[in-house]
Write a protein that holds these residues in place. Structure first.
Motif, mmCIF file in Angstrom:
data_model
loop_
_atom_site.group_PDB
_atom_site.id
_atom_site.type_symbol
_atom_site.label_atom_id
_atom_site.label_comp_id
_atom_site.label_asym_id
_atom_site.label_seq_id
_atom_site.Cartn_x
_atom_site.Cartn_y
_atom_site.Cartn_z
ATOM 1 N N TYR A 75 33.811 73.763 -16.020
ATOM 2 C CA TYR A 75 34.167 73.030 -14.858
ATOM 3 C C TYR A 75 35.493 72.065 -14.959
ATOM 4 O O TYR A 75 36.190 71.671 -14.166
ATOM 5 C CB TYR A 75 33.049 72.020 -14.128
ATOM 6 N N GLU A 76 35.446 71.355 -16.130
ATOM 7 C CA GLU A 76 36.562 70.593 -16.421
ATOM 8 C C GLU A 76 37.882 71.481 -16.531
ATOM 9 O O GLU A 76 38.933 71.049 -15.798
ATOM 10 C CB GLU A 76 36.382 70.005 -18.062
ATOM 11 N N VAL A 77 37.889 72.655 -16.946
ATOM 12 C CA VAL A 77 38.975 73.556 -16.809
ATOM 13 C C VAL A 77 39.252 74.001 -15.576
ATOM 14 O O VAL A 77 40.352 73.972 -15.193
ATOM 15 C CB VAL A 77 38.882 74.662 -17.821
ATOM 16 N N ARG A 78 38.343 74.279 -14.971
ATOM 17 C CA ARG A 78 38.540 74.563 -13.406
ATOM 18 C C ARG A 78 39.177 73.608 -12.799
ATOM 19 O O ARG A 78 40.127 73.694 -11.861
ATOM 20 C CB ARG A 78 37.120 75.019 -12.804
ATOM 21 N N ALA A 79 38.671 72.318 -12.637
ATOM 22 C CA ALA A 79 39.286 71.181 -12.180
ATOM 23 C C ALA A 79 40.686 71.212 -12.315
ATOM 24 O O ALA A 79 41.685 70.889 -11.542
ATOM 25 C CB ALA A 79 38.395 69.862 -12.353
ATOM 26 N N ALA A 80 41.111 71.346 -13.815
ATOM 27 C CA ALA A 80 42.593 71.056 -14.040
ATOM 28 C C ALA A 80 43.257 72.086 -13.337
ATOM 29 O O ALA A 80 44.381 71.947 -12.912
ATOM 30 C CB ALA A 80 42.611 71.100 -15.688
#
Length: 208
Positions: A75-80
């Protein structure tokens, strides 16, 4: 060619929840279900393992689900990446490089998603939500970001489908989608990126 077709069919079945996390898949069972020979199934399973969607066990493979820790990282990567994609889409809109029809399509998707969510059709809402966000990634014009997001979405959907329920904040989600679209239409890169990133992170918190 047949291996590509089998790969796409099997991937769709996994992402759609026909095969659930932990379920064992063998060349024999998949070839029987898809009515194809075992050779393209073997290649498809190998590619799906490379995608992180299945995991080898020595006796076939099992459908893979991300651990809570890795799901958080995803999710961190998705948000970025979605913040990047939204910003790029706003840039292209400001430069006059986004066809009005593409924006109209996203507006219609957002409206349809609201209707489907209100009707309680969770499976269709999941598909439409992904189509909406993917449309923004396509609009961004960055194929590497799009490809990476597609892989992340597959893993996230597989890992969370069983625990998903109709959102307890449907009005908030709809408002976030509308704000994101407005920022893109206005060509506001900073705002579009911020709204997209915050939206993805807010989605993550509903799963904890």
């Amino acid at each position: 060619m047949q291996a590509d077709v089998v790969y796409r069919r099997l991937r769709d079945l996994i992402v759609e929840g026909r095969y659930m996390p932990g379920e064992r898949l063998t060349e024999l069972s998949v070839s029987a279900a898809l009515e194809v020979s075992r050779t393209p199934v073997r290649e498809a399973l190998r590619r799906l393992e490379g995608d992180g969607l299945v995991e080898g066990t020595g006796r076939g493979v099992v459908v893979n689900a991300l651990s809570p820790e890795r799901l958080g990282h995803a999710y961190e990567v998705r948000a970025a990446l979605e913040a990047l994609a939204a910003g790029l889409a706003a840039d292209r809109q400001r430069a006059g490089r986004v066809p009005p029809a593409e924006l109209d399509d996203l507006e219609r998707l957002a409206s349809l998603l609201e209707e489907v969510t209100a009707a309680g059709d969770l499976d269709r809402a999941i598909a439409l939500n992904r189509e909406f966000h993917r449309g923004i990634a396509v609009m961004a014009g960055n194929p590497i970001a799009l490809e990476t997001l597609d892989r992340l979405w597959d893993q996230i959907v597989i890992s969370t489908r069983a625990s998903l329920a109709a959102p307890d904040r449907p009005d908030t989600v709809a408002d976030e989608h509308r704000r994101l679209l407005r920022a893109i239409v206005q060509g506001d890169r900073e705002l579009a990126g911020r709204v997209a990133g915050d939206h993805a992170r807010a989605t993550r918190t509903t799963l904890t």
